[in-house]
Enzyme design. Structure first.
Site, PDB file in Angstrom:
ATOM      1  N   LYS A 181       0.885  -1.179   0.000  1.00 40.11           N
ATOM      2  CA  LYS A 181       0.000   0.000   0.000  1.00 40.11           C
ATOM      3  C   LYS A 181       0.915   1.219   0.000  1.00 40.11           C
ATOM      4  O   LYS A 181       1.369   1.682   1.036  1.00 40.11           O
ATOM      5  CB  LYS A 181      -0.880  -0.025   1.258  1.00 40.11           C
ATOM      6  CG  LYS A 181      -2.224   0.683   1.140  1.00 40.11           C
ATOM      7  CD  LYS A 181      -2.132   2.151   0.794  1.00 40.11           C
ATOM      8  CE  LYS A 181      -1.703   3.014   1.957  1.00 40.11           C
ATOM      9  NZ  LYS A 181      -1.479   4.426   1.542  1.00 40.11           N
ATOM     10  N   SER A 234       4.534   8.218   9.925  1.00 39.11           N
ATOM     11  CA  SER A 234       4.526   9.063  11.129  1.00 39.11           C
ATOM     12  C   SER A 234       4.271   8.235  12.389  1.00 39.11           C
ATOM     13  O   SER A 234       3.706   7.139  12.332  1.00 39.11           O
ATOM     14  CB  SER A 234       3.436  10.130  10.985  1.00 39.11           C
ATOM     15  OG  SER A 234       2.166   9.502  10.920  1.00 39.11           O
ATOM     16  N   CYS A 289      13.384  11.262   7.064  1.00 39.77           N
ATOM     17  CA  CYS A 289      13.209  10.871   8.470  1.00 39.77           C
ATOM     18  C   CYS A 289      14.536  10.964   9.207  1.00 39.77           C
ATOM     19  O   CYS A 289      14.564  11.004  10.427  1.00 39.77           O
ATOM     20  CB  CYS A 289      12.652   9.466   8.578  1.00 39.77           C
ATOM     21  SG  CYS A 289      13.822   8.225   8.041  1.00 39.77           S
TER      22      CYS A 289
HETATM   23  P1  NAD Z   1       1.961   9.130   7.240  1.00 37.91           P
HETATM   24  O1  NAD Z   1       2.025   8.448   8.560  1.00 37.91           O
HETATM   25  O2  NAD Z   1       1.008  10.242   7.048  1.00 37.91           O
HETATM   26  O3  NAD Z   1       1.601   8.056   6.094  1.00 37.91           O
HETATM   27  C1  NAD Z   1       2.224   6.788   6.062  1.00 37.91           C
HETATM   28  C2  NAD Z   1       1.242   5.786   5.474  1.00 37.91           C
HETATM   29  O4  NAD Z   1       0.105   5.678   6.338  1.00 37.91           O
HETATM   30  C3  NAD Z   1       0.725   6.187   4.100  1.00 37.91           C
HETATM   31  O5  NAD Z   1       0.704   5.047   3.272  1.00 37.91           O
HETATM   32  C4  NAD Z   1      -0.675   6.713   4.388  1.00 37.91           C
HETATM   33  O6  NAD Z   1      -1.576   6.456   3.349  1.00 37.91           O
HETATM   34  C5  NAD Z   1      -1.097   5.944   5.625  1.00 37.91           C
HETATM   35  N1  NAD Z   1      -1.999   6.742   6.490  1.00 37.91           N
HETATM   36  C6  NAD Z   1      -2.047   8.101   6.602  1.00 37.91           C
HETATM   37  N2  NAD Z   1      -2.975   8.457   7.517  1.00 37.91           N
HETATM   38  C7  NAD Z   1      -3.511   7.314   7.994  1.00 37.91           C
HETATM   39  C8  NAD Z   1      -4.512   7.029   8.981  1.00 37.91           C
HETATM   40  N3  NAD Z   1      -5.134   8.000   9.635  1.00 37.91           N
HETATM   41  N4  NAD Z   1      -4.794   5.740   9.234  1.00 37.91           N
HETATM   42  C9  NAD Z   1      -4.162   4.740   8.587  1.00 37.91           C
HETATM   43  N5  NAD Z   1      -3.212   4.958   7.632  1.00 37.91           N
HETATM   44  C10 NAD Z   1      -2.886   6.215   7.346  1.00 37.91           C
HETATM   45  O7  NAD Z   1       3.465   9.571   6.889  1.00 37.91           O
HETATM   46  P2  NAD Z   1       3.970  10.472   5.670  1.00 37.91           P
HETATM   47  O8  NAD Z   1       3.553  11.881   5.911  1.00 37.91           O
HETATM   48  O9  NAD Z   1       3.652   9.826   4.383  1.00 37.91           O
HETATM   49  O10 NAD Z   1       5.559  10.354   5.875  1.00 37.91           O
HETATM   50  C11 NAD Z   1       6.300  11.193   6.740  1.00 37.91           C
HETATM   51  C12 NAD Z   1       6.521  10.548   8.088  1.00 37.91           C
HETATM   52  O11 NAD Z   1       7.181   9.298   7.932  1.00 37.91           O
HETATM   53  C13 NAD Z   1       7.440  11.371   8.988  1.00 37.91           C
HETATM   54  O12 NAD Z   1       6.952  11.317  10.292  1.00 37.91           O
HETATM   55  C14 NAD Z   1       8.782  10.649   8.897  1.00 37.91           C
HETATM   56  O13 NAD Z   1       9.640  10.841   9.993  1.00 37.91           O
HETATM   57  C15 NAD Z   1       8.336   9.234   8.802  1.00 37.91           C
HETATM   58  N6  NAD Z   1       9.349   8.385   8.214  1.00 37.91           N
HETATM   59  C16 NAD Z   1      10.018   7.533   9.035  1.00 37.91           C
HETATM   60  C17 NAD Z   1      11.018   6.721   8.526  1.00 37.91           C
HETATM   61  C18 NAD Z   1      11.776   5.775   9.407  1.00 37.91           C
HETATM   62  O14 NAD Z   1      12.429   4.891   8.890  1.00 37.91           O
HETATM   63  N7  NAD Z   1      11.719   5.923  10.726  1.00 37.91           N
HETATM   64  C19 NAD Z   1      11.327   6.779   7.157  1.00 37.91           C
HETATM   65  C20 NAD Z   1      10.601   7.662   6.340  1.00 37.91           C
HETATM   66  C21 NAD Z   1       9.612   8.459   6.881  1.00 37.91           C
END
Ligand code: NAD
Length: 504
Positions: A181, A234, A289
């Site tokens: 996804k 996140s 990240c």
């Molecule tokens: P996000 O959490 O908004 O989205 C991640 C995934 O979750 C997406 O596929 C999205 O469709 C899904 N999603 C979004 N809202 C949701 C909900 N309410 N319920 C269920 N699923 C949901 O993250 P983003 O904005 O796409 O990415 C940025 C974040 O990712 C930052 O916090 C960053 O630090 C983190 N990140 C962490 C790493 C790591 O390895 N620790 C790597 C890359 C990014």
């Protein structure tokens, strides 16, 4: 979000049982070029029946894929890495168009994923059990690392090539089947990588893709036929995914949000440190990240602010397609508003705005989501810019009187994704390495993302689940250990059938 069933822009397809299919959904979201606001495509929010069909295809394919010889699985990934290399330019162009990062940075995003594909091609050396001979008289014990079934991956927007490639190649190489996804904000490069995976020989049903948001993610968390989920995104969403999916009996690993601090000791090499800091903070518009978002200046290093600001000012803000660009746009208008609001909050909270990057002039790209490098000094715990993950080109400068004080500050922050120390003192670096409670630690290395010989990790609020993606740990994540204890009776003859014996 767009809801029109018919639209002139191309639609992003689902992948179910080896076929790229149009979703029957009524709910779509535009994929937008963040430098121009041009709508590039529309991504579907898959229906429950489509999620069901993707999982069913993966479940059916597992029956044969789990028995596929290890060499046959490995050769697919050998071919796949070659195809990714051959298509690098095209992949980078798609990535830059939908995500905004510069073309060289987009190639870096793909390359870091490609390294995991190379690692997956080495599966023969990784998925090996253990054997202890004669654990009792004539008895041996050995382990098999067997695939677990249908696995799923949920990925964020900021590395739309690397992070999907952290997941499905290793899962599939271990003999599992997969439902991916991708981020609904930039799924196009992910889909091109998926096409190449099929071209490399991944059989129908072994890799499936559904698009969507909360509902699709919840359906994945709840589905009884999915055995493991790898999530990157996140902290808020990852924590939800972890709780919901573990309650449904799955293995889950969640790599989540960050507030990465770099500690600058006054004995560090000044020029190299400032260049490293500026690159690690403002590269990819701060949407990594592992981006440095707080620099803790220890002692006399607090006098380096003017040079730091001067270096940040030299960065070129422009569309990622333009040669020489250092800082591209942030992903969306919503992200643009969030970062600008946080800058306003920083000023209101009393931090000193050393460099204000709001509303830069970017000729030819006036509609883009651009924010130029922004630096606050005098940042303290409690301020919004310190407490929240800004995920934009904003550097917070904090101060400490000693290394000990800097370590205490970092360990008191809830996040533990990445950190770095800049110093020429081995003793200081070693103290930092021992006492810091953060997953990835850099010593004069600003963004210490581990190569795939190791596993990505994280500490405290940045990670849930004990095993990391890729590296050695992910073999344990994507396999079930079966432990076999065997004894054979050493008779001089062995009954083969009712009336037949053979000599041993
Ligand atoms: P996000 O959490 O908004 O989205 C991640 C995934 O979750 C997406 O596929 C999205 O469709 C899904 N999603 C979004 N809202 C949701 C909900 N309410 N319920 C269920 N699923 C949901 O993250 P983003 O904005 O796409 O990415 C940025 C974040 O990712 C930052 O916090 C960053 O630090 C983190 N990140 C962490 C790493 C790591 O390895 N620790 C790597 C890359 C990014």
């Amino acid at each position: 979000m767009t809801t029109a069933a018919h639209s002139p822009v191309p639609s992003v397809k689902l992948l179910i049982n080896g076929e790229f299919v149009e979703s029957a959904t009524q709910q779509w979201r535009d994929v937008v070029n963040p430098a121009t606001q041009q709508v590039l495509a529309r991504a579907p929010f898959a229906t429950p029946a489509e999620v069901e069909a993707a999982v069913a295809a993966a479940k059916k394919a597992f029956v044969t894929w789990r028995r596929t010889p290890i060499g046959a699985r490995a050769r697919i990934f050998l071919k796949y890495q070659q195809l990714i290399r051959e298509n690098m330019r095209e992949l980078a162009a798609i990535l830059t168009a939908e995500q905004g990062k510069t073309l060289p940075d987009a190639e870096g995003d793909i390359f870091r994923g490609l390294e995991v594909v190379e690692h997956a091609a080495n599966i023969g050396n990784l998925q090996m059990g253990e054997l202890a001979n004669n654990v009792a008289g004539g008895v041996d014990t050995y382990t098999l690392l067997q695939p677990i079934g249908v696995c799923a991956g949920i990925t964020p927007f900021n590395f739309p090539a690397m992070i999907p490639l952290w997941m499905f190649p290793m899962a599939i190489a271990c003999g599992n089947t997969f439902v991916l996804k991708p981020s609904e904000q930039d799924p196009m490069v992910t889909m091109r990588l998926v096409e190449l995976a099929l071209q490399a020989g991944v059989p129908a049903g072994v890799l499936n893709v559904v698009h969507g948001g909360e509902d699709v993610v919840n359906a994945i968390c709840d589905h009884a036929d999915i055995k493991a989920i790898s999530f990157v995104g996140s902290t808020k969403v990852g924590t939800h995914v972890y709780h919901r999916a573990t309650l449904a009996g799955k293995r889950v690993q969640c790599m989540m949000g960050a507030k990465n601090h770099a500690v600058i000791l006054p004995d560090a090499n000044k020029e190299q440190t400032i260049n490293s800091l500026v690159g690690a903070t403002f590269g990819a518009a701060g949407q990594r990240c592992m981006a440095v978002s707080v620099a803790v200046l220890v002692g006399e290093a607090r006098n380096w602010i003017p040079e730091l600001v001067a270096t940040a000012k030299t960065l070129k803000v422009n569309a990622g397609t333009e040669p020489g660009t250092d800082v591209g746009p942030v992903i969306s208008c919503a992200a643009y508003d969030r970062v600008n609001t946080l800058i306003e909050r920083g000023v209101a909270d009393g931090a000193k705005l050393e460099l204000d990057g709001r509303k830069p002039n970017v000729p030819g790209f006036e509609q883009g989501n651009f924010i130029a490098p922004t630096i606050f000094s005098g940042v303290k715990p409690g301020m919004s810019v310190y407490e929240q993950e800004i995920f934009g080109p904003v550097l917070c400068l904090a101060e400490a009187d000693s290394l000990q004080q800097a370590i205490e500050m970092i360990n008191a922050n809830p996040n533990g994704n990445g950190t770095a120390i800049f110093t020429q003192s081995g003793a200081a670096a070693r103290k930092f390495q021992e006492e810091i409670d953060v997953g990835q630690v850099g010593i004069n290395v600003p963004i210490p993302v581990p190569v795939p010989l190791f596993s990505f990790t994280g500490s405290r609020a940045s990670k849930l689940g004990d095993l990391g993606p890729y590296g050695k740990q992910v073999i344990s994540f994507y396999t079930q250990t079966k432990t076999i204890t065997q004894r054979w009776f050493d008779d001089s003859t062995l009954a083969v059938g009712v009336n037949t014996t053979i000599a041993l």
